[in-house]
Design a protein around this motif. Sequence first.
Motif, PDB file in Angstrom:
ATOM      1  N   LEU A   1      -5.311 -45.386   0.287  1.00  0.00           N
ATOM      2  CA  LEU A   1      -4.992 -46.530  -0.571  1.00  0.00           C
ATOM      3  C   LEU A   1      -5.085 -46.146  -2.041  1.00  0.00           C
ATOM      4  CD1 LEU A   1      -6.821 -49.429   1.322  1.00  0.00           C
ATOM      5  CD2 LEU A   1      -4.367 -48.941   1.234  1.00  0.00           C
ATOM      6  N   GLY A   2      -6.088 -45.308  -2.388  1.00  0.00           N
ATOM      7  CA  GLY A   2      -6.180 -44.827  -3.769  1.00  0.00           C
ATOM      8  C   GLY A   2      -4.981 -43.981  -4.152  1.00  0.00           C
TER       9      GLY A   2
ATOM     10  N   MET B   1      -2.214 -44.718  -7.174  1.00  0.00           N
ATOM     11  CA  MET B   1      -1.863 -43.792  -8.254  1.00  0.00           C
ATOM     12  C   MET B   1      -0.344 -43.596  -8.351  1.00  0.00           C
ATOM     13  SD  MET B   1      -4.850 -40.892  -7.881  1.00  0.00           S
ATOM     14  CE  MET B   1      -4.468 -40.085  -9.437  1.00  0.00           C
ATOM     15  N   LEU B   2       0.336 -43.668  -7.221  1.00  0.00           N
ATOM     16  CA  LEU B   2       1.784 -43.466  -7.230  1.00  0.00           C
ATOM     17  C   LEU B   2       2.554 -44.753  -7.547  1.00  0.00           C
ATOM     18  CD1 LEU B   2       2.184 -41.215  -4.033  1.00  0.00           C
ATOM     19  CD2 LEU B   2       2.105 -40.481  -6.421  1.00  0.00           C
ATOM     20  N   TYR B   3       1.943 -45.908  -7.325  1.00  0.00           N
ATOM     21  CA  TYR B   3       2.639 -47.180  -7.480  1.00  0.00           C
ATOM     22  C   TYR B   3       3.242 -47.402  -8.880  1.00  0.00           C
ATOM     23  CZ  TYR B   3       3.559 -52.187  -7.523  1.00  0.00           C
ATOM     24  OH  TYR B   3       4.166 -53.413  -7.653  1.00  0.00           O
TER      25      TYR B   3
ATOM     26  N   ASN C   1       4.527 -38.671 -14.380  1.00  0.00           N
ATOM     27  CA  ASN C   1       3.183 -38.264 -14.772  1.00  0.00           C
ATOM     28  C   ASN C   1       2.634 -37.291 -13.732  1.00  0.00           C
ATOM     29  OD1 ASN C   1       0.223 -38.275 -14.948  1.00  0.00           O
ATOM     30  ND2 ASN C   1       0.513 -39.864 -16.482  1.00  0.00           N
ATOM     31  N   GLN C   2       2.518 -36.017 -14.127  1.00  0.00           N
ATOM     32  CA  GLN C   2       2.153 -34.996 -13.151  1.00  0.00           C
ATOM     33  C   GLN C   2       0.743 -35.189 -12.603  1.00  0.00           C
ATOM     34  OE1 GLN C   2       2.304 -31.159 -15.006  1.00  0.00           O
ATOM     35  NE2 GLN C   2       1.248 -31.817 -16.843  1.00  0.00           N
TER      36      GLN C   2
ATOM     37  N   GLY D   1      -2.537 -36.174  -8.078  1.00  0.00           N
ATOM     38  CA  GLY D   1      -3.695 -36.906  -7.559  1.00  0.00           C
ATOM     39  C   GLY D   1      -3.333 -37.827  -6.414  1.00  0.00           C
ATOM     40  N   GLY D   2      -2.223 -38.561  -6.552  1.00  0.00           N
ATOM     41  CA  GLY D   2      -1.818 -39.498  -5.506  1.00  0.00           C
ATOM     42  C   GLY D   2      -1.457 -38.799  -4.212  1.00  0.00           C
ATOM     43  N   VAL D   3      -0.672 -37.736  -4.300  1.00  0.00           N
ATOM     44  CA  VAL D   3      -0.277 -37.012  -3.088  1.00  0.00           C
ATOM     45  C   VAL D   3      -1.496 -36.364  -2.438  1.00  0.00           C
ATOM     46  CG1 VAL D   3       1.124 -35.112  -2.196  1.00  0.00           C
ATOM     47  CG2 VAL D   3       2.072 -36.640  -3.922  1.00  0.00           C
TER      48      VAL D   3
END
Length: 778
Positions: A347-348, A352-354, A367-368, A373-375
């Motif tokens: 979910l985190g 981050m990707l949303y 934003n790299q 971080g999201g992946v």
Amino acid sequence: MSARQWARDLGMGAKFAVTGGREAWVRVLLTAVGVGLGVALLLLTTAIPSALASRGDRERSRNDMTYTSVVHKKSDRTLLVGTADTTYREQDVRGRVLRPEGAQAPLPPGVKEFPAVGEMVVSPALDRLLKSSGGKLLRERLPYRVAGTIADTGLSDPHELAFYAGIKDLKATTQTTGRIERIDSFGSSDASSEKMDPVLLLLVLIVFVVLLMPVGVFVAAAVRFGGERRDRRLAALRLVGADGRMTRRIAAGEALAGAVVGLVFGAGFFLIGRQVAGMITLFRMSVFPSDLNPAPALAALVAVAVPAAAVAVTLFALRGVVIEPLGVVRTARPSRRRLWWRLLLPLGGLAMLYPMIGQGRTNGDFNQYLVIGGVMLLLVGITALLPWVVEAVVNRLNSGGVAWQLAIRRLQLSSGTAARMVNGIAVAVAGAIALQMLFAGVEGDYTKANKNDLSRAQMSVTVPDGIPMSGVVQQMSATKGVTHTTALFRSDVGDGRNEPEHQVTMTVGDCAALREAAKLPSCKDGDIFAVENAKWDSNTPNMDEPGTKLYIDPSYGSSLKGKELAWTVPKSIRTADSREDPSGDERGGFLFTPGALPEKAESTLTGTVFLQLDESVPDVREYVRNSAAKIDPLAAPDTWTATTQSARFTSIRTGLSVGATCVLILIGASLLVSQLEQLRERKKLLSSLVAFGTRRRTLSLSVLWQTAIPIALGLLLASIVGLTLGTVLLKMTSTSVGVDWASVLSMTGIGAGVVVLVTLLSLPPLIRLMRPDGLRTE
């Protein structure tokens, strides 16, 4: 707790690892091999920037096609270079023909001296190909004697096919033609500064994260090899006075020793792999071993991060284990795993990707940090969720045969160990599914449909100016496998001798060929037509009035002045409607049959021959290329395709294929080591069951079920996470969401195939372990 106490306890654990006898050494060795494989791949990753930079430097140092307006006058320091690239059985061959114009002409990089007329210097790979039985057709195309080889400094990679040939008749016909150049030095100092598309940058980021995450997961799993036996040894330490925290630090010290030895193994594996890399080609990619030099800072980071991770993972793994003087509580039924905190990771990642959903390629770079971080959180979420999934499922499985019962009971007691084996493959499959969805979704944006009409021609050959039309048509028509030829030659016609105000195309061909470029009312040799309605042509109506004086091949520079040919539009000129030629272009201007061509005008023509092929003839395209080379070394054969793909997109996909192959090899090797470690842990249990009369077939099936159940659950979870991540990435790139189920099934099938292969390889040691003498104890 002081640093001295930490150092002392870690050192004591390391000492136990290396002085604990055969049992300890086996565990250290298994840990070192698992960690070493991961370290080798990490070092390879840190060496990629160096390899790419070295490759780019060599390619720039040999650059000879400037495509600029700079005119080099003939001098003692100039060299004429012609592009003679070709293709042989889907392999690109870089070719250059040379004629030095003075004693101080620049030598190409990697070449000691210019080849004489009729000779060539070749790359080692091309030399091997020409000497092999498979290079027969290529030898016919390159009628030069091999006089030497090109050194590594003149090649992009060790398997590149390249040659420099010396020829006599090479002339700079224009200031810069793109096929022939007059240069006074090789090389260009500036690398390409073209900005990469945001979506391609996103692809690169995702590729690196997806390829490196399984490596990290395997390294983390490798440092936990032999955990159950280690914990029982720690109970003995509690019996002689060590407290709980001290035993955990000692355990971390043992893992640290295995990780440090793993660093040494990893360096050795990397050095071996670097030498092997120079001998193999993956997806048409290869590198020189000397190019694979890890960046010092990144290599130092790996050297620090891996031992630190070993300590951290061990302490984290022991957080819920109670080590008492009389045993380890983990041997009892463990408490049920909690789900809520495991859901926080994926979910985190989604959170981050949303913010980047809908950004596309028009709103700047992604934003790299949020992307990485999201992946990472989504993929790490698999490693957190999988133990809970395995436990929840196996606790509900009961009835079945003896092999099934043995497997289920083992999984119920140690579902975490089974999940750790599967984590790496699950992460790799999830990342592969997401990448496959992203590649498939954006592929259309980087794939362009060609205008070529493949029903009218499958190849074309462009012939330099000055080649007689009749000879070209005769040579290509006689080529094996060519069923039909359409030859159209062209030049320019202008309303002035030098830099005319209006200019149109002049196309020359027989009546059958001209009908491929225009709709003719009737045609016979000697006719001339004006095409007034062709697309992109608005000048013909200003120039096709009978009696208008025009100039064929008008001049665009003082060096060519006087070579233009005067021509007057005749009264017999007729009009024709335009039609797309086989290449999809509309030709305006004037159409000439050979009988109407003014004297000396043939020397100004550049020809294109469109070819229809009999695809049933083996190597038909090689015969065409050989015929083109006989016409002129600079003739350019072109194989037609329905689509053309962006070179950068293709290179990223190729890099993914190479990296995925390396990761799959790591996955298979690490899984095999992990499986052997698990079998070693259960040696006495297996021997006891055999001693009590359990059939080996039953035990083998139980081991298979112990592997198959977690793998099935892991691949199912990986598919769900992969599809979720792929959907989010497609929405980030503003691409419609679609699922290629065939690709999803193939990715999961590859993952399952790797596990099946590892299981089969582990059967021989399993059979050896299932002997009663395994109960012997020293």
